[in-house]
Design an enzyme around this catalytic site. Structure first.
Site, short mmCIF file in Angstrom:
data_model
loop_
_atom_site.label_atom_id
_atom_site.label_comp_id
_atom_site.label_asym_id
_atom_site.label_seq_id
_atom_site.Cartn_x
_atom_site.Cartn_y
_atom_site.Cartn_z
N TRP A 33 -6.08 -33.19 -90.48
CA TRP A 33 -6.88 -34.45 -89.92
C TRP A 33 -7.98 -33.88 -89.05
CZ3 TRP A 33 -4.95 -38.30 -85.65
CH2 TRP A 33 -6.16 -39.42 -85.40
N HIS A 39 -1.25 -22.51 -86.38
CA HIS A 39 -0.12 -23.11 -86.07
C HIS A 39 0.60 -21.92 -84.88
CE1 HIS A 39 -0.15 -26.12 -89.00
NE2 HIS A 39 0.07 -25.52 -89.86
N SER A 92 -13.27 -38.96 -91.37
CA SER A 92 -12.16 -38.38 -90.95
C SER A 92 -11.00 -39.48 -90.80
CB SER A 92 -12.17 -37.72 -89.69
OG SER A 92 -12.66 -38.56 -88.57
N PHE A 129 -7.81 -41.74 -91.92
CA PHE A 129 -6.65 -41.26 -92.85
C PHE A 129 -7.02 -41.90 -94.23
CE2 PHE A 129 -2.75 -41.93 -94.83
CZ PHE A 129 -2.11 -40.48 -94.60
N ARG A 138 0.33 -38.14 -96.09
CA ARG A 138 1.64 -38.83 -96.78
C ARG A 138 1.48 -40.50 -95.88
NH1 ARG A 138 6.85 -40.44 -94.99
NH2 ARG A 138 6.42 -39.57 -92.96
#
Length: 313
Positions: free
Chosen positions: A71, A128, A247, A249, A269
């Site tokens: 996101w 990450h 941007s 969701f 999701r």
């Protein structure tokens, strides 16, 4: 964008296909004490990564898996597109299109970093990784890093659902099984609490800006404005609104098949806050509350997460 999206889909598709032929215990490997998916990362790639020459104008996003990096990555890519258009005074493609690289720093082949060193600025890079595992040039050359953090209960919940549809990661028969793995440091990219603890050491670094998933959800306009200011990108009101709308969701999920191919539904999701309440038992709540308090609770980063608001039933 078509080439970069194709690269994104190809790498994930190859990783998932390979993982489908492997036993569960073969899916993760350990490097410097942290677990990683064997079909996405490798020791050879980690060693080659050190050759990356970071730049002061790099746009780096650091976030633990399922903290919202896809996101916020969309936001950063859009902001750099705005910057490029103004800098070159012409329509410009997004930075990652020219690179034709998988956006995550630690995923790719050993030649990736040599290609990145030859690419033009401004480069958009996601990772990450913990700070100590980033190339040394990132801090030496004062690259700017946006650190994205999310309340640990929603991270665990999202990671659980993700693990059960993403074959490069070990799947779990029950939420209880996953919770034990999450709390005993058996996750890909390592323990989230240790991740937060390590990044907390950099919260006072002038080249690191911390933003929470929750505050960006609450006020995306202010969040995008602050992110743009941090990276030195000026926006008109119209440009700001366009970035925020693209941007959202809903917008990203709607366009996910175009941007992420067949993996769109996997990556996007729910995108909400407090989904953890659908899974956590009272005992699990107490265990995570205790772990949070012991590891990060009284730190600057722990305070910013507003645990009392977002993680208490």
């Amino acid at each position: 964008m078509e080439k970069s999206r194709k690269v994104f889909a190809e790498i994930l598709d190859k990783a998932m296909t390979e993982a489908n032929t492997m036993d569960r215990e073969e899916l993760l490997f350990s490097y410097k004490g942290v677990l990683y998916p064997v079909t996405l990362c490798s020791p050879e790639v980690f060693r080659a990564m050190e050759s990356l020459e970071a730049r002061s104008d790099d746009v780096i996003l650091a976030g633990y898996p399922k903290s919202g990096t896809n996101w916020v990555g969309q936001i950063l890519s859009d902001l750099v597109a705005v910057w490029e258009k103004k800098a070159q005074n012409k329509a410009s493609s997004m930075n990652d299109e020219e690179l034709e690289e998988f956006p995550y720093l630690e995923i790719g082949d050993t030649g990736k970093y040599e290609r990145m060193n030859k690419s033009r600025s401004r480069r958009v890079i996601f990772t990450h990784l913990r700070p100590e595992n980033l190339p040394r040039s990132v801090f030496k050359n004062k690259a700017k890093i946006l650190l994205l953090v999310r309340n640990p209960k929603d991270v665990a919940t999202s990671f659980y659902h993700f693990s059960n549809v993403m074959s490069p990661l070990p799947s779990y028969e029950t939420w209880d099984d996953f919770f034990v793995a999450f709390m005993t440091k058996k996750m890909a990219w390592g323990c989230y609490f240790e991740y937060l603890s390590e990044w907390n050491k950099y919260t006072d670094n002038e080249n690191v800006m911390t933003i929470t998933y929750e505050e960006l959800k609450e006020n995306p306009v202010l969040g995008v404005k602050n992110i743009a200011a941090f990276f030195g990108i000026s926006l008109t009101e119209k440009e700001l609104q366009n970035v925020v709308e693209r941007s959202s969701f809903q917008s990203m999920k709607k366009n996910s098949s175009k941007t992420h191919g067949s993996f769109g539904n996997i990556l996007f999701r729910k995108g909400g806050v407090s989904d953890w309440k659908n899974l956590f038992s009272e005992d699990q709540n107490k265990k995570m509350d205790k772990a949070f308090e012991e590891c990060i609770g009284r730190t600057k980063l722990g305070t910013k997460l507003k645990y009392e608001i977002y993680c208490k039933a």
